[in-house]
Design a protein around this motif. Structure first.
Motif, PDB file in Angstrom:
ATOM      1  N   SER A  16       0.859  -1.188   0.000  1.00  0.00           N
ATOM      2  CA  SER A  16       0.000   0.000   0.000  1.00  0.00           C
ATOM      3  C   SER A  16       0.901   1.245   0.000  1.00  0.00           C
ATOM      4  O   SER A  16       2.055   1.169  -0.395  1.00  0.00           O
ATOM      5  N   ALA A  18       2.499   2.972   2.286  1.00  0.00           N
ATOM      6  CA  ALA A  18       3.769   2.924   3.024  1.00  0.00           C
ATOM      7  C   ALA A  18       4.780   2.025   2.312  1.00  0.00           C
ATOM      8  O   ALA A  18       5.956   2.387   2.175  1.00  0.00           O
ATOM      9  N   GLU A  37       2.946  -8.411  -1.527  1.00  0.00           N
ATOM     10  CA  GLU A  37       1.599  -7.887  -1.242  1.00  0.00           C
ATOM     11  C   GLU A  37       0.580  -8.996  -1.465  1.00  0.00           C
ATOM     12  O   GLU A  37       0.567  -9.634  -2.501  1.00  0.00           O
ATOM     13  N   PHE A 132       2.519 -12.800   3.197  1.00  0.00           N
ATOM     14  CA  PHE A 132       3.584 -12.992   4.184  1.00  0.00           C
ATOM     15  C   PHE A 132       3.137 -13.998   5.240  1.00  0.00           C
ATOM     16  O   PHE A 132       2.020 -13.919   5.747  1.00  0.00           O
ATOM     17  N   ASP A 317       1.152   2.588   9.018  1.00  0.00           N
ATOM     18  CA  ASP A 317       0.176   2.232  10.046  1.00  0.00           C
ATOM     19  C   ASP A 317       0.649   1.072  10.920  1.00  0.00           C
ATOM     20  O   ASP A 317       0.210   0.944  12.060  1.00  0.00           O
ATOM     21  N   THR A 330      -1.301   8.941   5.878  1.00  0.00           N
ATOM     22  CA  THR A 330      -0.592   8.856   4.608  1.00  0.00           C
ATOM     23  C   THR A 330       0.682   9.688   4.653  1.00  0.00           C
ATOM     24  O   THR A 330       1.749   9.245   4.243  1.00  0.00           O
TER      25      THR A 330
HETATM   26  C1  FAD Z   1     -11.975   6.870   8.155  1.00  0.00           C
HETATM   27  C2  FAD Z   1     -10.570   6.958   7.629  1.00  0.00           C
HETATM   28  C3  FAD Z   1     -10.170   8.129   6.995  1.00  0.00           C
HETATM   29  C4  FAD Z   1      -8.858   8.265   6.543  1.00  0.00           C
HETATM   30  N1  FAD Z   1      -8.501   9.472   6.027  1.00  0.00           N
HETATM   31  C5  FAD Z   1      -7.225   9.682   5.761  1.00  0.00           C
HETATM   32  C6  FAD Z   1      -6.813  10.984   5.364  1.00  0.00           C
HETATM   33  O1  FAD Z   1      -7.608  11.905   5.222  1.00  0.00           O
HETATM   34  N2  FAD Z   1      -5.513  11.202   5.164  1.00  0.00           N
HETATM   35  C7  FAD Z   1      -4.600  10.213   5.339  1.00  0.00           C
HETATM   36  O2  FAD Z   1      -3.445  10.490   5.194  1.00  0.00           O
HETATM   37  N3  FAD Z   1      -4.959   8.942   5.636  1.00  0.00           N
HETATM   38  C8  FAD Z   1      -6.229   8.654   5.880  1.00  0.00           C
HETATM   39  N4  FAD Z   1      -6.589   7.391   6.258  1.00  0.00           N
HETATM   40  C9  FAD Z   1      -5.520   6.312   6.402  1.00  0.00           C
HETATM   41  C10 FAD Z   1      -4.950   5.681   5.131  1.00  0.00           C
HETATM   42  O3  FAD Z   1      -6.008   5.171   4.396  1.00  0.00           O
HETATM   43  C11 FAD Z   1      -3.893   4.538   5.413  1.00  0.00           C
HETATM   44  O4  FAD Z   1      -4.130   4.112   6.691  1.00  0.00           O
HETATM   45  C12 FAD Z   1      -2.454   5.050   5.239  1.00  0.00           C
HETATM   46  O5  FAD Z   1      -2.211   5.342   3.903  1.00  0.00           O
HETATM   47  C13 FAD Z   1      -1.342   4.071   5.769  1.00  0.00           C
HETATM   48  O6  FAD Z   1      -0.989   3.078   4.841  1.00  0.00           O
HETATM   49  P1  FAD Z   1      -0.129   1.793   5.139  1.00  0.00           P
HETATM   50  O7  FAD Z   1       0.538   1.449   3.849  1.00  0.00           O
HETATM   51  O8  FAD Z   1       0.714   1.927   6.335  1.00  0.00           O
HETATM   52  O9  FAD Z   1      -1.196   0.673   5.540  1.00  0.00           O
HETATM   53  P2  FAD Z   1      -2.340  -0.023   4.683  1.00  0.00           P
HETATM   54  O10 FAD Z   1      -2.888   0.915   3.678  1.00  0.00           O
HETATM   55  O11 FAD Z   1      -3.275  -0.637   5.658  1.00  0.00           O
HETATM   56  O12 FAD Z   1      -1.587  -1.175   3.865  1.00  0.00           O
HETATM   57  C14 FAD Z   1      -1.150  -2.418   4.368  1.00  0.00           C
HETATM   58  C15 FAD Z   1      -0.898  -3.352   3.189  1.00  0.00           C
HETATM   59  O13 FAD Z   1      -0.290  -4.544   3.643  1.00  0.00           O
HETATM   60  C16 FAD Z   1      -0.896  -5.650   3.030  1.00  0.00           C
HETATM   61  N5  FAD Z   1      -0.737  -6.801   3.903  1.00  0.00           N
HETATM   62  C17 FAD Z   1      -1.225  -6.960   5.158  1.00  0.00           C
HETATM   63  N6  FAD Z   1      -0.885  -8.168   5.636  1.00  0.00           N
HETATM   64  C18 FAD Z   1      -0.162  -8.792   4.673  1.00  0.00           C
HETATM   65  C19 FAD Z   1       0.463 -10.072   4.578  1.00  0.00           C
HETATM   66  N7  FAD Z   1       0.400 -10.965   5.562  1.00  0.00           N
HETATM   67  N8  FAD Z   1       1.124 -10.366   3.440  1.00  0.00           N
HETATM   68  C20 FAD Z   1       1.188  -9.486   2.414  1.00  0.00           C
HETATM   69  N9  FAD Z   1       0.610  -8.272   2.449  1.00  0.00           N
HETATM   70  C21 FAD Z   1      -0.059  -7.918   3.569  1.00  0.00           C
HETATM   71  C22 FAD Z   1      -2.338  -5.229   2.839  1.00  0.00           C
HETATM   72  O14 FAD Z   1      -2.979  -5.979   1.826  1.00  0.00           O
HETATM   73  C23 FAD Z   1      -2.177  -3.750   2.477  1.00  0.00           C
HETATM   74  O15 FAD Z   1      -2.017  -3.559   1.089  1.00  0.00           O
HETATM   75  C24 FAD Z   1      -7.917   7.192   6.676  1.00  0.00           C
HETATM   76  C25 FAD Z   1      -8.323   6.002   7.248  1.00  0.00           C
HETATM   77  C26 FAD Z   1      -9.630   5.873   7.749  1.00  0.00           C
HETATM   78  C27 FAD Z   1     -10.024   4.590   8.396  1.00  0.00           C
END
Ligand code: FAD
Ligand code: NAG
Ligand code: NAG
Length: 428
Positions: A16, A18, A37, A132, A317, A330
């Protein structure tokens, strides 16, 4: 410190925002990167996710990875005003509580941003459909073996690298291996969310009415506060309205590994009826006409004490689950990636420990404060109890109280981490 003789190799779990950000930053630092992923194909073009806010630094960093000039500008809309309003649901009137016209964010759509970042990566960095399973650090701590399952065939494969990056989101299983007892903290409320696509009916009564009631749509982040509830909405590129409505309720029981709840037609109907009581009719229409609204359970976590161990590091996250009120997740994910990349470049793979320590000491204090501030902002806007103040009441709030609602109070909002100061020439 410079002059690494060997090219490092990182295995990133999670593709995603990150994970993809880390891939860009590490490639720029001269590392080899593999992203695992579990989703079976790129989410490009599909309607995954919703709107998100990007702060100026995150915009600059992304732009530096994309190479094509102005492409981010063309894919996002400005959010130059942060406005809080009170809504009196009985009288159907609203008024301004605070207005910041120097807010410098942009509004992006999750899948647009993801596909921009993903398409700018060299081919074959991301392995889709790889789930994973586990990892193992070698005895001498020089490498880490990461096991995953290819979902299509069921085959298990091992990838060996110098570094494992956990970018697997707020329910991270990599984090869980270090903090087996950590539970996410339920915020006290859930969020109904949706995106209304009005490209077919720009001149409908709903849209004209909305724009009349909220004339700054297109450049404004609107927060409307009712009693014990609030909503946020703003326009996205390509004729879309993104809205989120937070509702206080006991913690729902979630099934499976997700923070999104399945909703029935019945629940949607109830939500519509409740909206009639709380919001202006112009906004209720938008909520009613949105197809497939969904429900997110809102969590965060107490800040972690540690986000690096030997050859493992958490980002996004996974490192700092947060409520969304500060529009930080984000931005934090992108910053994590950028800072990690610079630290690895500075210290080289030979000094991995120092690189990870510098990453942790740069990011942890900042993200911890931001998570806690976002938590406070959410509780304030939901009228929930705080240890040091009366519950916020938008109808009776004093002007000083209202200042607390503003995004610009976010700690470290406009601070560029030292390690990035050469790389990023800040705007203005
Ligand atoms: C109500 C709400 C509003 C939001 N509004 C905003 C906003 O206005 N601005 C903002 O910046 N953010 C906002 N967000 C947050 C944003 O959508 C993401 O949380 C943020 O981009 C962090 O991304 P990340 O890559 O850390 O995690 P995630 O986007 O959760 O990605 C994790 C990835 O890891 C993968 N994964 C998990 N486990 C495994 C595994 N075992 N093997 C392989 N792959 C795996 C998943 O499939 C996923 O693709 C909001 C969230 C919510 C709930
Ligand atoms: C919005 O709707 C129009 C018409 O139905 C469609 O062509 C377009 O692809 C939709 N936009 C998005 C981003 O889903
Ligand atoms: C410009 C800006 O606001 N950048 C911030 C993004 O978030 C990180 C922390 O998560 C801050 O350090 C940046 O200053």
């Amino acid at each position: 410190m410079k002059g690494a003789t060997r090219k490092g190799k990182a295995v990133v779990v999670g593709g995603s925002i990150a994970g993809i950000s880390c891939a860009h930053a590490l490639i720029a630092a001269g590392w080899e990167v593999v992203v695992l992923e579990k989703t079976c194909s790129p989410p490009t073009g599909c309607a995954t996710g919703a709107g998100l806010g990007l702060d100026p630094l995150a915009q600059d960093i992304i732009q530096s990875w994309l190479k094509q000039a102005q492409i981010l500008e063309r894919t996002t809309l400005p959010l130059s005003i942060d406005q809080n309003e009170a809504t009196d649901g009985d009288k159907k009137i609203n008024w301004i509580l605070s207005r910041d016209e120097n807010f410098n964010f942009r509004a992006a759509y999750w899948s647009d941003l993801h596909s921009l970042l993903y398409k700018a990566l060299p081919p074959e960095i991301v392995r889709w459909g790889h789930m994973f399973l586990s990892f193992c650090v070698s005895h001498d701590k020089t490498c880490v073996t990461v096991r995953s399952k290819i979902l299509q065939t069921g085959d298990k494969i091992d990838v060996v690298g110098d570094l494992l990056i956990g970018a697997d989101g707020c329910l991270s299983s990599i984090r869980q291996s270090f903090y087996p007892d950590l539970k996410l903290r339920y915020s006290g409320y859930c969020a109904w969310r949706g995106v209304l696509n009005f490209s077919d009916n720009e001149n409908s009564e709903t849209i004209l009415g909305l724009k009349k009631a909220f004339p700054d749509l297109g450049k404004c982040l609107y927060f409307d506060l009712g009693s014990g509830t609030h909503t946020v909405f703003y326009e996205l590129l390509n004729k879309r309205i993104n809205w989120i409505w937070y509702v206080n309720q006991p913690e729902p029981q979630l099934k499976g590994n997700s923070v999104t709840m399945k909703v029935s037609d019945d629940m949607i109907e109830k939500m519509h009826e409740e909206a009639e009581k709380v919001w202006l009719p112009e906004l209720v229409k938008v909520i009613r006409e949105t197809k497939q609204p969904f429900l997110n359970v809102i969590y965060d976590s107490e800040p972690l004490e540690q986000i690096v161990w030997d050859n493992v590091v958490l980002v996004g996250d996974a490192a700092h689950p947060t409520t969304p009120h500060g529009l930080r997740s984000t931005n934090m994910s992108i910053l994590d990636g950028a800072v990690l990349g610079k630290c690895l470049e500075k210290w080289g793979v030979e000094n991995l420990n120092s690189a990870l320590q510098e990453y942790q000491s740069t990011r942890l204090p900042v993200s911890s404060k931001q998570v806690l501030f976002s938590r406070r902002l959410g509780r304030t806007k939901q009228g929930l109890v705080l240890s040091d103040r009366e519950p916020f009441d938008p109808i009776k709030a004093s002007p000083e109280d209202c200042q607390e609602l503003q995004q610009k109070n976010m700690p470290y909002l406009y601070e560029v981490p030292f390690i990035l100061s050469d790389a990023i020439q800040s705007k203005d």
